[in-house]
Design a protein around this motif. Structure first.
Motif, mmCIF file in Angstrom:
data_model
loop_
_atom_site.group_PDB
_atom_site.id
_atom_site.type_symbol
_atom_site.label_atom_id
_atom_site.label_comp_id
_atom_site.label_asym_id
_atom_site.label_seq_id
_atom_site.Cartn_x
_atom_site.Cartn_y
_atom_site.Cartn_z
ATOM 1 N N ALA A 86 0.684 -1.138 0.187
ATOM 2 C CA ALA A 86 0.119 0.045 -0.039
ATOM 3 C C ALA A 86 0.936 1.375 -0.040
ATOM 4 O O ALA A 86 0.267 2.482 -0.601
ATOM 5 N N ALA A 87 2.161 1.285 0.535
ATOM 6 C CA ALA A 87 2.937 2.339 0.903
ATOM 7 C C ALA A 87 3.458 2.844 -0.773
ATOM 8 O O ALA A 87 3.900 3.929 -0.894
ATOM 9 N N ALA A 88 3.538 1.797 -1.647
ATOM 10 C CA ALA A 88 4.100 1.983 -3.021
ATOM 11 C C ALA A 88 2.868 2.517 -3.952
ATOM 12 O O ALA A 88 2.695 1.755 -4.827
ATOM 13 N N ASN A 89 2.158 3.384 -3.471
ATOM 14 C CA ASN A 89 0.952 4.084 -4.297
ATOM 15 C C ASN A 89 1.499 5.151 -5.248
ATOM 16 O O ASN A 89 2.001 6.310 -5.080
ATOM 17 N N ALA A 90 1.561 4.767 -6.713
ATOM 18 C CA ALA A 90 2.175 5.602 -7.639
ATOM 19 C C ALA A 90 1.107 6.858 -7.758
ATOM 20 O O ALA A 90 1.672 7.936 -8.071
ATOM 21 N N PHE A 91 -0.123 6.818 -7.583
ATOM 22 C CA PHE A 91 -1.084 8.025 -7.994
ATOM 23 C C PHE A 91 -1.009 9.014 -6.599
ATOM 24 O O PHE A 91 -0.711 10.129 -7.128
ATOM 25 N N ASN A 92 -0.835 8.504 -5.531
ATOM 26 C CA ASN A 92 -0.397 9.498 -4.562
ATOM 27 C C ASN A 92 1.000 10.122 -4.536
ATOM 28 O O ASN A 92 1.064 11.294 -4.474
ATOM 29 N N LEU A 93 1.854 9.260 -5.035
ATOM 30 C CA LEU A 93 3.152 9.987 -5.045
ATOM 31 C C LEU A 93 3.165 10.962 -6.271
ATOM 32 O O LEU A 93 3.468 12.142 -5.950
ATOM 33 N N TYR A 94 2.514 10.852 -7.279
ATOM 34 C CA TYR A 94 2.280 11.766 -8.435
ATOM 35 C C TYR A 94 1.513 12.886 -8.209
ATOM 36 O O TYR A 94 1.860 14.086 -8.392
ATOM 37 N N LEU A 95 0.724 12.859 -7.180
ATOM 38 C CA LEU A 95 -0.311 13.745 -6.755
ATOM 39 C C LEU A 95 0.426 14.845 -5.790
ATOM 40 O O LEU A 95 0.718 16.043 -6.208
ATOM 41 N N LEU A 96 1.156 14.278 -4.877
ATOM 42 C CA LEU A 96 2.163 14.801 -4.091
ATOM 43 C C LEU A 96 3.412 15.675 -4.766
ATOM 44 O O LEU A 96 3.757 16.830 -4.748
ATOM 45 N N LYS A 97 3.863 14.967 -5.867
ATOM 46 C CA LYS A 97 5.013 15.541 -6.635
ATOM 47 C C LYS A 97 4.299 16.627 -7.208
ATOM 48 O O LYS A 97 5.173 17.891 -7.443
ATOM 49 N N ARG A 98 3.463 16.695 -7.960
ATOM 50 C CA ARG A 98 2.699 17.633 -8.654
ATOM 51 C C ARG A 98 2.433 19.037 -7.872
ATOM 52 O O ARG A 98 2.571 20.116 -8.190
ATOM 53 N N PHE A 99 2.058 18.579 -6.482
ATOM 54 C CA PHE A 99 1.632 19.863 -5.587
ATOM 55 C C PHE A 99 3.108 20.521 -5.203
ATOM 56 O O PHE A 99 3.191 21.849 -5.047
ATOM 57 N N PHE A 100 4.234 19.527 -4.793
ATOM 58 C CA PHE A 100 5.458 20.332 -4.704
ATOM 59 C C PHE A 100 6.260 20.784 -5.975
ATOM 60 O O PHE A 100 6.733 22.031 -5.725
ATOM 61 N N ASP A 101 5.790 20.441 -6.966
ATOM 62 C CA ASP A 101 6.197 21.262 -8.213
ATOM 63 C C ASP A 101 5.957 22.673 -8.134
ATOM 64 O O ASP A 101 6.463 23.622 -8.635
ATOM 65 N N GLN A 102 4.543 22.843 -7.673
ATOM 66 C CA GLN A 102 3.918 24.361 -7.716
ATOM 67 C C GLN A 102 4.729 25.142 -6.677
ATOM 68 O O GLN A 102 4.315 26.334 -6.832
ATOM 69 N N ILE A 103 5.285 24.795 -5.746
ATOM 70 C CA ILE A 103 5.842 25.343 -4.549
ATOM 71 C C ILE A 103 7.089 26.256 -5.317
ATOM 72 O O ILE A 103 8.077 25.575 -5.982
ATOM 73 N N PRO A 104 7.167 27.786 -5.165
ATOM 74 C CA PRO A 104 8.188 28.221 -5.726
ATOM 75 C C PRO A 104 9.718 27.949 -5.594
ATOM 76 O O PRO A 104 9.863 27.690 -4.172
ATOM 77 N N ASP A 105 10.442 27.787 -6.412
ATOM 78 C CA ASP A 105 11.859 27.635 -6.299
ATOM 79 C C ASP A 105 12.627 28.968 -5.138
ATOM 80 O O ASP A 105 13.365 28.399 -4.306
ATOM 81 N N ASP A 106 12.079 29.977 -5.174
ATOM 82 C CA ASP A 106 12.698 31.231 -4.504
ATOM 83 C C ASP A 106 12.484 30.763 -3.067
ATOM 84 O O ASP A 106 13.159 31.267 -2.441
ATOM 85 N N LEU A 107 11.469 29.915 -2.831
ATOM 86 C CA LEU A 107 10.992 29.898 -1.338
ATOM 87 C C LEU A 107 12.167 28.721 -0.854
ATOM 88 O O LEU A 107 12.435 28.857 0.436
#
Length: 171
Positions: free
Chosen positions: A98-119
């Motif tokens: 269950a820990a190896a959930n590709a959908f949730n990993l992708y969802l989190l990655k897309r959210f983290f991509d939106q955090i500005p690199d300046d921050l």
């Protein structure tokens, strides 16, 4: 009659079944939050070598039907590679897949991509390393997506019937 509920609860041992389900869902949720968040943060902000290829491989697993993975997962749970442990009749047999959930990993990655690199750079200038930046900057901002991932994780384990059936043979 209300007394029938008490009788059913006692005779069918529903309390034990509910406890088992809560333990399975809670453990899978915890492992999924920790591992998917760490992997998504690494792929999004730390940008490892071959990160796009790794993400592509992870996303390719979304195209494989769950039923097709039952036998390989069972054989892996029967004899875990490298450590040669048997996970049958163990909560880890539910938690680890269950820990190896590709959908949730992708969802989190897309959210983290939106955090500005300046921050992230500002946190680095203040002396924060990658782990401290994740803990004090990224995770407080990620509470909404962590809530969504939590719901998806618990519901997926709660409603899963196919995988626990061969893994828990003791009943």
């Amino acid at each position: 009659h209300p007394g029938n509920y008490v009788t059913a609860w006692n005779e069918m041992n529903l309390g034990q079944y509910l406890t088992n389900t809560v333990v399975q869902a809670g453990g899978a949720w915890l492992l999924q939050i920790v591992l998917c968040t760490a992997a998504a943060y690494a792929l999004s902000k730390l940008r490892p070598l071959f990160g796009r290829i790794i993400l592509g491989g992870i996303l390719a697993t979304l195209m494989v039907p769950t039923q097709a993975l039952v036998v390989p997962k069972y054989l892996t749970a029967l004899d875990v590679p490298l450590i040669h442990a048997n996970l049958l009749n163990s909560p880890l047999a539910i938690w680890l897949p269950a820990a190896a959930n590709a959908f949730n990993l992708y969802l989190l990655k897309r959210f983290f991509d939106q955090i500005p690199d300046d921050l992230m750079e500002a946190a680095g200038l203040d002396g924060a390393g990658p782990l401290r930046t994740l803990w004090y900057i990224v995770l407080p901002m990620a509470r909404p997506v962590l809530g969504v991932v939590s719901i998806f994780a618990v519901v997926a384990v709660w409603q899963d019937f196919l995988w626990p059936l061969p893994v828990f043979t003791d009943g």
